[in-house]
Design a protein around this motif. Structure first.
Motif, PDB file in Angstrom:
ATOM      1  N   GLU A  49       0.164  -1.261  -0.163  1.00 18.12           N
ATOM      2  CA  GLU A  49      -0.252   0.011   0.267  1.00 18.12           C
ATOM      3  C   GLU A  49       0.934   0.942  -0.029  1.00 18.12           C
ATOM      4  N   LEU A  50       1.688   1.248   0.428  1.00 14.28           N
ATOM      5  CA  LEU A  50       2.528   2.794   0.521  1.00 14.28           C
ATOM      6  C   LEU A  50       4.000   2.546  -0.246  1.00 14.28           C
ATOM      7  N   GLU A  51       3.899   1.426  -1.359  1.00 10.72           N
ATOM      8  CA  GLU A  51       4.372   1.434  -2.972  1.00 10.72           C
ATOM      9  C   GLU A  51       6.295   1.241  -2.309  1.00 10.72           C
ATOM     10  N   TRP A  52       6.454   0.922  -1.574  1.00 11.50           N
ATOM     11  CA  TRP A  52       7.282   0.348  -0.131  1.00 11.50           C
ATOM     12  C   TRP A  52       8.559  -0.464  -1.102  1.00 11.50           C
ATOM     13  N   LEU A  53       7.508  -1.543  -1.228  1.00 12.40           N
ATOM     14  CA  LEU A  53       8.230  -2.920  -2.208  1.00 12.40           C
ATOM     15  C   LEU A  53      10.014  -3.296  -3.310  1.00 12.40           C
ATOM     16  N   ASN A  54      10.901  -3.228  -2.646  1.00  8.37           N
ATOM     17  CA  ASN A  54      11.975  -3.590  -3.201  1.00  8.37           C
ATOM     18  C   ASN A  54      12.811  -2.312  -1.918  1.00  8.37           C
ATOM     19  N   THR A  55      12.433  -1.653  -1.928  1.00  8.21           N
ATOM     20  CA  THR A  55      13.125  -0.095  -0.966  1.00  8.21           C
ATOM     21  C   THR A  55      13.841  -0.633  -0.226  1.00  8.21           C
ATOM     22  N   TYR A  56      14.916   0.176   0.434  1.00 10.94           N
ATOM     23  CA  TYR A  56      15.696  -0.214   2.128  1.00 10.94           C
ATOM     24  C   TYR A  56      14.562   0.410   3.163  1.00 10.94           C
ATOM     25  N   GLN A  57      13.904   0.904   2.536  1.00  9.73           N
ATOM     26  CA  GLN A  57      13.290   1.760   4.162  1.00  9.73           C
ATOM     27  C   GLN A  57      11.700  -0.077   4.613  1.00  9.73           C
TER      28      GLN A  57
END
Length: 274
Positions: free
Chosen positions: A131-139
């Motif tokens: 939902e936050l569109e954080w997939l594949n990110t460090y956060q």
């Protein structure tokens, strides 16, 4: 033989056995990283260094871009240690030294996180990251575990030993709450902070399941995920995998050696009862 001598011999023997149990697998890991896969599974297994370390390292770099992977893991682990350390320290200070409604209930609720299996939270956390569109990110790797229950518990227990009179004296001298925390609270907490830093760094450095779920691009993989990706169905280069495993152990050893003199005293400080 005197009882004291007998106890000394028994203690020394027990420690020697414990050292062997710990050291022998690590020794074999280092030795195996210098041999090819065929030599590793030979009979008898190799007990002395071989000459395949450079070839294994080259294969590891070619297959997994291991230099990039080390940078990923180091960056994530350092950022996580700093941020989670700040969150756990502030939360532990709040639970230890501030009186507010439902304090004990909130702390008990937080401690439930110690007994809830990690697997239970994987699906809700994954949906939240999507939902936050954080997939594949460090956060996505760093944020979910910032308020680690064990870290908060350790810092709370350590800060319970800090005299309230010391804090009251600082406030009477006109010290604000943030300055009080920085100048008065943190200096005596260095052993506990060192223990917390070691625990947080190792926790993030060795984490496998969550990075495996949220990281999809090989360029962003951490070390455990990258090494797992090298295991094939029909052919697995165990020489390269064990080389990567041996290299991954080096930063952990360096962090522990740098903070070891504070580690034991920091854990003992967490044993103070309210």
């Amino acid at each position: 033989m005197k009882p004291r001598q007998r106890n000394s011999i028994l203690l020394t023997s027990t420690l020697a056995i414990a050292l062997a149990v710990v050291a022998v697998p690590f020794y074999w890991l280092v030795i195996a990283s210098t041999h090819s896969s065929g030599e590793i599974f030979g009979s008898p297994p190799p007990l002395l260094p071989g000459g395949e370390f450079v070839n294994n390292l080259s294969s590891l770099q070619e297959s997994a871009s291991f230099g990039r992977v080390i940078v990923n893991s180091s960056l994530i682990a350092v950022i996580y240690t700093v941020c989670a350390g700040a969150v756990c320290t502030l939360a532990g200070y709040g639970f230890a030294k501030y009186r507010f409604k439902a304090r004990e209930a909130l702390f008990g609720l937080l401690m439930l996180g110690l007994v809830i299996p990690t697997q239970v939270t994987l699906i809700p956390l994954f949906k939240l990251m999507a939902e936050l569109e954080w997939l594949n990110t460090y956060q996505a790797v760093i944020m979910p575990n910032l308020a680690l229950p064990f870290g908060i518990f350790l810092m709370r227990q350590s800060m319970l030993a800090l005299p309230d009179e010391l804090l009251d004296s600082g406030r009477m001298d006109g010290c604000g709450e943030l300055r009080l925390f920085w100048k008065v609270v943190l200096p005596p907490m260095r052993p506990a902070l060192a223990a917390l830093a070691i625990f947080l760094f190792l926790f993030q450095w060795n984490d496998f399941i969550w990075p495996l779920i949220v990281l999809r691009d090989g360029a962003s993989f951490t070390i455990p995920v990258a090494l797992a990706s090298l295991q094939g169905v029909d052919d697995t280069d165990y020489g390269a995998i064990l080389t990567g495993t041996a290299l991954a152990a080096v930063p952990m050893a360096l962090v522990f050696l740098a903070l070891q003199r504070h580690f034991v005293s920091g854990l003992l400080a967490g044993a103070v009862k309210e």
